[in-house]
Design a protein around this motif. Structure first.
Motif, short mmCIF file in Angstrom:
data_model
loop_
_atom_site.label_atom_id
_atom_site.label_comp_id
_atom_site.label_asym_id
_atom_site.label_seq_id
_atom_site.Cartn_x
_atom_site.Cartn_y
_atom_site.Cartn_z
N ARG A 198 0.83 -1.21 0.00
CA ARG A 198 0.00 0.00 0.00
C ARG A 198 0.86 1.26 0.00
NH1 ARG A 198 -4.40 1.76 4.65
NH2 ARG A 198 -4.92 3.80 3.75
N VAL A 199 1.94 1.25 0.77
CA VAL A 199 2.86 2.40 0.79
C VAL A 199 3.44 2.64 -0.59
CG1 VAL A 199 5.09 3.19 1.65
CG2 VAL A 199 3.41 2.26 3.24
N GLN A 200 3.83 1.57 -1.29
CA GLN A 200 4.39 1.72 -2.63
C GLN A 200 3.37 2.29 -3.60
OE1 GLN A 200 7.57 1.36 -3.45
NE2 GLN A 200 8.01 0.87 -1.33
N ARG A 201 2.11 1.85 -3.48
CA ARG A 201 1.06 2.41 -4.36
C ARG A 201 0.83 3.89 -4.07
NH1 ARG A 201 -1.57 -2.52 -3.11
NH2 ARG A 201 -2.89 -1.41 -1.61
N GLU A 202 0.85 4.24 -2.77
CA GLU A 202 0.66 5.64 -2.41
C GLU A 202 1.81 6.49 -2.94
OE1 GLU A 202 -1.87 7.10 -0.98
OE2 GLU A 202 -3.04 5.28 -0.60
N LEU A 203 3.03 6.00 -2.81
CA LEU A 203 4.18 6.73 -3.32
C LEU A 203 4.10 6.92 -4.82
CD1 LEU A 203 7.10 5.08 -1.30
CD2 LEU A 203 6.32 7.45 -1.12
N GLN A 204 3.69 5.87 -5.53
CA GLN A 204 3.59 5.96 -6.97
C GLN A 204 2.52 6.97 -7.37
OE1 GLN A 204 2.77 2.23 -8.86
NE2 GLN A 204 3.06 3.03 -10.92
N GLY A 205 1.40 6.96 -6.65
CA GLY A 205 0.34 7.91 -6.96
C GLY A 205 0.74 9.36 -6.72
N MET A 206 1.66 9.60 -5.79
CA MET A 206 2.11 10.96 -5.48
C MET A 206 3.33 11.36 -6.30
SD MET A 206 1.66 10.62 -1.36
CE MET A 206 2.46 12.19 -1.00
N GLY A 207 3.84 10.43 -7.11
CA GLY A 207 5.00 10.75 -7.94
C GLY A 207 6.33 10.58 -7.26
N TYR A 208 6.37 9.88 -6.15
CA TYR A 208 7.62 9.69 -5.40
C TYR A 208 8.31 8.39 -5.82
CZ TYR A 208 6.80 13.45 -2.02
OH TYR A 208 6.62 14.66 -1.42
N HIS A 209 9.62 8.39 -5.59
CA HIS A 209 10.43 7.19 -5.74
C HIS A 209 11.16 6.99 -4.41
CE1 HIS A 209 9.88 7.38 -10.15
NE2 HIS A 209 9.93 8.69 -9.93
N GLU A 222 32.36 14.67 -4.05
CA GLU A 222 31.61 13.67 -4.81
C GLU A 222 30.14 13.63 -4.42
OE1 GLU A 222 34.79 10.21 -6.12
OE2 GLU A 222 33.37 9.83 -4.50
N GLY A 223 29.81 14.16 -3.27
CA GLY A 223 28.42 14.16 -2.86
C GLY A 223 27.95 12.79 -2.39
N VAL A 224 26.65 12.58 -2.50
CA VAL A 224 26.02 11.36 -2.01
C VAL A 224 25.34 10.65 -3.17
CG1 VAL A 224 24.30 10.41 -0.42
CG2 VAL A 224 25.65 12.39 0.26
N THR A 225 25.52 9.32 -3.23
CA THR A 225 24.85 8.50 -4.24
C THR A 225 23.60 7.87 -3.63
OG1 THR A 225 26.96 8.00 -5.29
CG2 THR A 225 25.10 6.60 -5.87
N LEU A 226 22.47 8.01 -4.33
CA LEU A 226 21.19 7.49 -3.85
C LEU A 226 20.69 6.40 -4.78
CD1 LEU A 226 19.42 10.91 -3.12
CD2 LEU A 226 20.83 9.56 -1.56
N TRP A 227 20.08 5.38 -4.22
CA TRP A 227 19.41 4.33 -4.99
C TRP A 227 17.93 4.37 -4.64
CZ3 TRP A 227 24.39 3.91 -3.47
CH2 TRP A 227 25.31 3.37 -4.36
N SER A 228 17.08 4.36 -5.65
CA SER A 228 15.64 4.41 -5.41
C SER A 228 14.94 3.34 -6.23
CB SER A 228 15.07 5.79 -5.75
OG SER A 228 15.19 6.04 -7.14
N LEU A 229 13.68 3.07 -5.87
CA LEU A 229 12.87 2.09 -6.57
C LEU A 229 12.05 2.79 -7.63
CD1 LEU A 229 11.60 0.05 -3.48
CD2 LEU A 229 13.45 -0.55 -5.04
N PRO A 230 12.30 2.53 -8.92
CA PRO A 230 11.54 3.21 -9.98
C PRO A 230 10.15 2.59 -10.16
CG PRO A 230 13.08 1.66 -10.95
CD PRO A 230 13.31 1.63 -9.46
N PHE A 231 9.26 3.38 -10.74
CA PHE A 231 7.93 2.89 -11.06
C PHE A 231 7.78 2.80 -12.57
CE2 PHE A 231 6.72 2.84 -6.84
CZ PHE A 231 7.04 4.04 -6.21
#
Length: 261
Positions: A198-209, A222-231
């Protein structure tokens, strides 16, 4: 979390956005349910181990009884079908408040041999003492069975001396406790899984990754490298994303370097 800068959530948020607040609360409930599931399953494993160690330390020929209690007993018979008068029962010490009642002979479903069946009954009044019950047959090669019977003055005394900690504390069978806890832990785990979906669906509906990994650069700048879950509509390499916290408050920006499916 991150979101494209050209989305409606590009403007800085003060944490009052109801969607982000509700999502943060939902994520907290998911984390709490996951922790509860892990703790309950751990308790189930400990209860099962407690029961196993009690079984290992105990003996199949040991009986713990209280006054007025009856226990069923059975054992093998000689090859030739015996008569009830061939069954010999010796109870010690002399005068012990135990009585043996023979019931019948029957065929074993597992070995196909003859078996005897009976019960041992404790008297209505008995003090704490250790007794023995020896069952054998006249002129038969069958090995005599000897049971060790521990008589307790009441159920509370027997429970206090139980080999299982769960039984001593609650009076319940540790394996039944482990089964109940295991089923409860699995239900909590399933609920946690459903909340995660449900959290993943809510995130997808709001445009978040959702960001699941962060790595600090080894070199300065170099900054910070981030990994996210794409939709389904994943950001393209080179696209600039706004990075926010769980409540939608802007924390910075990130550039998409690569996309892996």
């Amino acid at each position: 979390m991150n979101v494209p800068v050209n989305s409606p959530l590009d403007t800085p948020l003060d944490g009052s956005d109801s969607r982000c607040s509700a999502l943060a609360r939902l994520r907290s409930v998911q984390q709490y349910s996951g922790l509860c599931s892990a703790l309950i399953l751990l308790a189930a494993i400990l209860a099962m181990l407690d029961g196993l160690q009690a079984v290992v330390r105990d003996s199949a020929y040991r009986l713990d009884m209280v006054p007025g209690e009856s226990r069923s007993l059975s054992g093998p018979c000689p090859a030739v079908t015996p008569a009830p008068s061939d069954l010999l029962v010796q109870i010690g010490p002399k005068g012990a408040p135990l009585h043996f009642h023979f019931e019948d002979f029957f065929a074993s479903y597992w070995t196909g041999t003859g078996m005897w069946r009976g019960s041992i009954v404790a008297g209505q009044t008995a003090d704490r003492q250790q007794c023995t019950v020896r069952v054998s047959f006249k002129n038969a090669p069958v090995k005599a069975l000897e049971y060790e019977v521990m008589l307790w003055e009441n159920a509370a005394a027997r429970q206090a001396a139980a080999l299982s900690w769960v039984r001593r504390m609650s009076g319940l069978n540790p394996f039944f406790v482990a089964l109940g806890l295991g089923l409860t832990g699995l239900l909590c785990g399933f609920y946690n899984f459903r909340l995660g979906r449900r959290v993943q669906r809510e995130l997808q509906g709001m445009g978040y990754h959702e960001i699941f990994r962060i790595k600090q650069g080894n070199k300065a700048g170099e900054g910070v490298t981030l990994w996210s879950l794409p939709f389904a509509e994943a950001p393209r390499p080179g696209e600039i994303l706004a990075v926010t916290d769980a409540y939608g408050r802007r924390m910075g920006e990130a550039k998409v370097r690569e996309q892996n499916r």
